[in-house]
Write an enzyme that holds these catalytic residues in place. Structure first.
Site, short mmCIF file in Angstrom:
data_model
loop_
_atom_site.label_atom_id
_atom_site.label_comp_id
_atom_site.label_asym_id
_atom_site.label_seq_id
_atom_site.Cartn_x
_atom_site.Cartn_y
_atom_site.Cartn_z
N ARG A 121 78.05 78.63 96.25
CA ARG A 121 77.94 78.74 97.80
C ARG A 121 76.72 79.46 98.29
O ARG A 121 76.45 79.92 99.59
CB ARG A 121 79.21 79.35 98.60
CG ARG A 121 80.27 78.42 98.75
CD ARG A 121 81.32 78.93 99.47
NE ARG A 121 82.83 78.33 99.22
CZ ARG A 121 83.66 78.66 98.63
NH1 ARG A 121 83.58 79.55 97.85
NH2 ARG A 121 84.91 77.97 98.52
N LYS A 143 62.50 75.62 102.62
CA LYS A 143 62.89 73.93 102.72
C LYS A 143 63.02 73.75 101.38
O LYS A 143 62.25 73.76 100.35
CB LYS A 143 61.72 73.06 103.21
CG LYS A 143 61.84 73.22 104.78
CD LYS A 143 61.01 72.07 105.43
CE LYS A 143 60.89 71.86 106.77
NZ LYS A 143 59.71 71.00 107.32
N GLU A 185 46.59 70.58 102.01
CA GLU A 185 47.40 71.58 102.77
C GLU A 185 46.46 72.73 103.35
O GLU A 185 46.84 73.17 104.36
CB GLU A 185 48.63 71.84 101.98
CG GLU A 185 49.33 70.69 101.53
CD GLU A 185 50.18 70.02 102.48
OE1 GLU A 185 50.37 70.48 103.56
OE2 GLU A 185 50.94 68.89 102.10
N LYS A 227 51.51 79.97 107.41
CA LYS A 227 52.57 79.56 107.45
C LYS A 227 53.86 80.49 107.72
O LYS A 227 54.79 79.99 108.26
CB LYS A 227 52.83 78.69 105.85
CG LYS A 227 54.16 77.94 105.74
CD LYS A 227 54.30 77.06 104.84
CE LYS A 227 55.83 76.34 105.02
NZ LYS A 227 56.17 75.31 104.25
N GLU A 237 62.47 74.45 112.47
CA GLU A 237 61.80 73.32 113.10
C GLU A 237 62.40 72.82 114.06
O GLU A 237 62.53 71.64 114.29
CB GLU A 237 61.54 72.31 111.64
CG GLU A 237 60.38 71.32 112.15
CD GLU A 237 60.08 70.51 111.10
OE1 GLU A 237 59.82 70.95 110.05
OE2 GLU A 237 60.01 69.24 111.35
N ARG A 241 57.24 75.01 114.24
CA ARG A 241 57.35 74.50 112.78
C ARG A 241 56.81 73.26 112.67
O ARG A 241 56.05 72.67 111.64
CB ARG A 241 58.58 74.84 111.91
CG ARG A 241 58.45 74.70 110.49
CD ARG A 241 59.29 75.36 109.67
NE ARG A 241 59.29 74.95 108.04
CZ ARG A 241 59.98 75.47 107.09
NH1 ARG A 241 60.62 76.30 107.71
NH2 ARG A 241 59.62 75.42 105.93
N ASN A 245 53.52 69.75 110.11
CA ASN A 245 53.78 68.12 109.76
C ASN A 245 52.34 67.51 110.18
O ASN A 245 52.33 66.16 110.23
CB ASN A 245 54.78 67.61 110.43
CG ASN A 245 55.97 68.21 109.92
OD1 ASN A 245 56.31 68.57 108.68
ND2 ASN A 245 57.25 68.08 110.70
N HIS A 248 51.27 64.51 108.34
CA HIS A 248 52.32 64.09 107.53
C HIS A 248 53.13 62.84 107.90
O HIS A 248 53.72 61.93 107.07
CB HIS A 248 53.49 65.17 107.54
CG HIS A 248 53.03 66.45 106.48
ND1 HIS A 248 51.97 67.11 106.58
CD2 HIS A 248 53.72 66.74 105.28
CE1 HIS A 248 51.84 68.04 105.54
NE2 HIS A 248 52.83 67.68 104.80
N HIS A 252 53.01 60.36 105.29
CA HIS A 252 54.32 59.75 104.78
C HIS A 252 54.74 58.40 104.68
O HIS A 252 55.18 57.63 103.81
CB HIS A 252 55.73 60.29 105.27
CG HIS A 252 55.78 61.88 104.76
ND1 HIS A 252 56.68 62.59 105.35
CD2 HIS A 252 55.62 62.46 103.64
CE1 HIS A 252 56.83 63.84 104.60
NE2 HIS A 252 56.10 63.86 103.69
N HIS A 267 50.50 63.58 97.01
CA HIS A 267 50.89 63.60 98.24
C HIS A 267 49.84 64.36 99.42
O HIS A 267 49.50 64.14 100.40
CB HIS A 267 52.03 64.80 98.26
CG HIS A 267 52.67 65.23 99.67
ND1 HIS A 267 53.18 64.55 100.60
CD2 HIS A 267 52.59 66.44 99.92
CE1 HIS A 267 53.59 65.31 101.68
NE2 HIS A 267 52.98 66.39 101.57
N1 GLY Z 1 55.92 71.50 104.48
C1 GLY Z 1 56.20 71.73 106.08
C2 GLY Z 1 57.33 72.92 106.27
O1 GLY Z 1 57.66 73.49 105.46
O2 GLY Z 1 57.65 73.09 107.45
#
Ligand code: GLY
Length: 367
Positions: A121, A143, A185, A227, A237, A241, A245, A248, A252, A267
């Protein structure tokens, strides 16, 4: 060496340490949270390169460790690999107070982070990112995810690391394409909210894209500062946040059409192209001056990154749009894009009517 504190109301604060020679000091930094033992999750490329140094450093600090190395590459972000990894953690006898150390790039960090989020958990984990992309982006912010045949990162959790150690020296062994991919990035962070940083990246800082350690260190520190400030405000997000993107949603869609084959487009290369497209779309919508989009394209091209759709392949505009609408960040029936008013000033814009995006994709050369 610089320490950036990541803190927000919704999670326990942690440090991102950026500097040179950190692998050698990692044991002393991890020992206070590792209770004498840990499992290092890595991949078959990184484990032989940096595993021995990390294990020696842990041993010198009194921490026993074993390495679990998954195959290198995106395919390891799978249920099968997650299951194998969980079994290895159980076999190692880790309990709820132990920690896992992720040594590798974004794939390893995402997989090990998700395993840590699920194991008993939830146990703590430490990120030791070994790619530029992981140092400036994926190791910070919590993430974690695996992919499914229906798309990337569709099964995951927000699980913040306990500590991040970004050793600039490990970037010396990175293949050029991975350095460039991470640099995209870095540029993205300037484009989102720091025009001065972008100016530096376009000038003296550009040496970082060629591997200069001093420029890389400054670029990583500023990226992590940007960041971490955004994540501290909006961990899940719900708002700001999403600015991360930038590039992206276009990127993507292009990656998905290419089948996410690693050789096709890295990427970060897709993100760089996506940033150029986001700026050109902003111009087409009358939101941004053409001169800004031209400058973004020139700086991205100078870093050896793609700026035009034709460099990635042949695409159908309808297919790209369908991918964009299917992006997991898309709300039903529309597309939300991160656009720009100028360099250093990005914002989110929702399109319920996607006709302008389709027209734009055709103007970019999609059939
Ligand atoms: N890579 C984008 C984020 O971590 O929100």
């Amino acid at each position: 060496m610089t320490v950036v504190a990541v803190s927000g109301g919704s999670f326990a604060a942690y440090d991102v340490v950026v500097g040179r020679g950190l692998l050698a000091e990692a044991g002393a930094r991890i020992a206070p949270i590792a209770r004498g033992r840990t499992v290092i999750v890595s991949d078959e490329t990184v484990a032989p390169l940096h595993g021995p140094a990390l294990q020696a450093s842990l041993a010198a600090a009194g921490v026993r460790s074993e390495i679990v190395a998954v195959p290198a590459g995106e395919a390891s972000k799978s249920f099968a690999e997650l299951e194998r990894l969980m079994d290895r953690l159980l076999a190692a006898g880790l309990d709820r107070k132990d920690v896992v150390v992720a040594l590798g790039g974004g794939v390893v960090g995402d997989l090990a982070g998700l395993a840590a989020a699920l194991y008993m958990r939830g146990i703590d984990f430490v990120q030791v990112p070994t790619t530029l992309l992981a140092q400036v982006d994926s190791s910070v912010g919590g993430k974690t995810a695996i992919d499914t045949p229906r798309g990337k990162n569709l099964v995951g959790a927000f699980h913040q690391p306990r500590l991040v150690l970004a050793d600039i020296d490990v970037l010396a062994t990175l293949p050029d394409v991975q350095l460039r991919s991470g640099w995209a990035e870095v540029l993205k962070h300037g484009l989102i909210c720091d025009a001065d940083f972008f100016d530096w990246l376009a000038g003296d800082g550009a040496a970082g894209a060629r591997g200069d350690p001093a420029a890389l260190e400054r670029a990583v520190i500023r990226s992590v500062e940007i960041k971490s400030a955004i994540v501290g405000e909006d961990e899940k997000e719900a708002g700001r946040r999403a600015l991360l993107n930038l590039g992206h949603t276009f990127g993507h869609a292009i990656e998905a059409e290419l089948g996410f084959e690693e050789a096709a487009l890295a990427h970060g290369e897709a993100v760089a192209l996506g940033c150029c497209m986001a700026f050109r779309f902003s111009v087409a919508q009358g939101l941004c001056a053409a001169a800004d989009a031209e400058r973004v394209e020139a700086v991205i091209a100078a870093a050896g990154l793609p700026t035009r759709l034709a460099q990635a392949g042949q695409f159908s505009a309808e297919a790209l749009l369908a991918r964009m609408a299917g992006d997991k960040k898309a709300e039903a029936g529309g597309v939300t894009l991160i656009l720009a008013r100028r360099i250093g000033d990005a914002f989110g814009q929702r399109y319920d009517d996607t006709a302008p995006i389709l027209d734009f994709l055709k103007s970019e050369g999609a059939a």
